[in-house]
Design a protein around this motif. Structure first.
Motif, PDB file in Angstrom:
ATOM      1  N   TYR A  68       5.022   1.741   8.912  1.00 29.00           N
ATOM      2  CA  TYR A  68       4.683   0.428   9.504  1.00 29.00           C
ATOM      3  C   TYR A  68       3.588  -0.233   8.698  1.00 29.00           C
ATOM      4  O   TYR A  68       2.732   0.463   8.185  1.00 29.00           O
ATOM      5  CB  TYR A  68       4.247   0.590  10.961  1.00 29.00           C
ATOM      6  CG  TYR A  68       5.367   0.990  11.887  1.00 29.00           C
ATOM      7  CD1 TYR A  68       6.396   0.103  12.155  1.00 29.00           C
ATOM      8  CD2 TYR A  68       5.411   2.232  12.480  1.00 29.00           C
ATOM      9  CE1 TYR A  68       7.432   0.455  13.001  1.00 29.00           C
ATOM     10  CE2 TYR A  68       6.440   2.594  13.321  1.00 29.00           C
ATOM     11  CZ  TYR A  68       7.445   1.707  13.577  1.00 29.00           C
ATOM     12  OH  TYR A  68       8.481   2.047  14.405  1.00 29.00           O
ATOM     13  N   PRO A  69       3.569  -1.501   8.535  1.00 30.47           N
ATOM     14  CA  PRO A  69       4.394  -2.582   9.071  1.00 30.47           C
ATOM     15  C   PRO A  69       5.628  -2.890   8.221  1.00 30.47           C
ATOM     16  O   PRO A  69       6.435  -3.734   8.605  1.00 30.47           O
ATOM     17  CB  PRO A  69       3.445  -3.767   9.094  1.00 30.47           C
ATOM     18  CG  PRO A  69       2.523  -3.536   7.951  1.00 30.47           C
ATOM     19  CD  PRO A  69       2.382  -2.034   7.862  1.00 30.47           C
ATOM     20  N   MET A  76       0.562  -5.491  14.907  1.00 35.63           N
ATOM     21  CA  MET A  76       1.822  -5.358  14.173  1.00 35.63           C
ATOM     22  C   MET A  76       2.595  -6.680  14.162  1.00 35.63           C
ATOM     23  O   MET A  76       3.184  -7.058  13.146  1.00 35.63           O
ATOM     24  CB  MET A  76       2.691  -4.254  14.793  1.00 35.63           C
ATOM     25  CG  MET A  76       2.176  -2.855  14.552  1.00 35.63           C
ATOM     26  SD  MET A  76       2.234  -2.428  12.804  1.00 35.63           S
ATOM     27  CE  MET A  76       0.547  -1.974  12.529  1.00 35.63           C
TER      28      MET A  76
END
Length: 187
Positions: free
Chosen positions: A128-129, A177
């Motif tokens: 992530y991201p 996020m």
């Protein structure tokens, strides 16, 4: 006559049998001399004994060496695949799991499914991201991050056995996020 001698006969075997007989005779003679020195009355009791393991091993080793020498003279080892090439991994430390590691590398196996749940979550969190960039909208990003956080909490609820604290994975901040996803889409 075949390349390896007469049919039904092992190369080098007659010589090895003669050598074994000689060693047995030497052993018997030595046993008789020892028996006479210790006052034992006959050789018969010692003669029935088998030769020592070392004597047998020497005879077998001699036969193996003779067989290899004969095969070399006949050219059995000429033009083998890999001749003249260095041995792979000959200078590395002995690893008891070398064959498993070699199988995984050779077959290009993905063992991520075999990892413990917490390790799978850590590996996923590291993506992530960037893993969110292919999602179409903010709702999908929120759903994916919330799903990840739920799996993290479910992993924490599992019982842990052992003297140490269980390994944990931190949750992701949903809003952070989403903001990173927005920034990446704009840029």
């Amino acid at each position: 006559m075949s390349r390896w001698g007469r049919p039904g006969e092992r190369p080098g075997a007659p010589r090895a049998e003669e050598e074994l007989r000689e060693q047995v005779a030497d052993h018997e003679e030595q046993a008789a001399q020892e028996g006479a020195a210790q006052g034992e009355p006959g050789r018969q009791a010692r003669r029935d004994r088998r030769p020592s393991a070392a004597t047998t091993a020497r005879a077998v080793q001699s036969w193996v060496d003779q067989t290899i020498d004969q095969a070399q003279r006949q050219g059995a080892f000429d033009n083998l695949p890999g001749a003249g090439k260095p041995l792979r991994d000959v200078d590395t430390r002995a690893d008891p799991d070398w064959w498993v590691k070699d199988l995984v590398r050779r077959e290009q196996l993905d063992l991520s499914g075999a990892m413990p749940g917490v390790m799978q979550l850590r590996r996923e969190k590291a993506t992530y991201p960037e893993a969110l960039l292919g999602l179409p909208d903010e709702a999908a990003v929120r759903a994916r991050v919330e799903d990840f956080n739920e799996r993290v909490l479910a992993d924490r609820r599992r019982p842990h056995v052992g003297p140490t604290s269980p390994p944990v994975v931190g949750r992701l901040d949903v809003e952070e996020m989403v903001q990173l996803w927005r920034d990446a889409r704009r840029g």
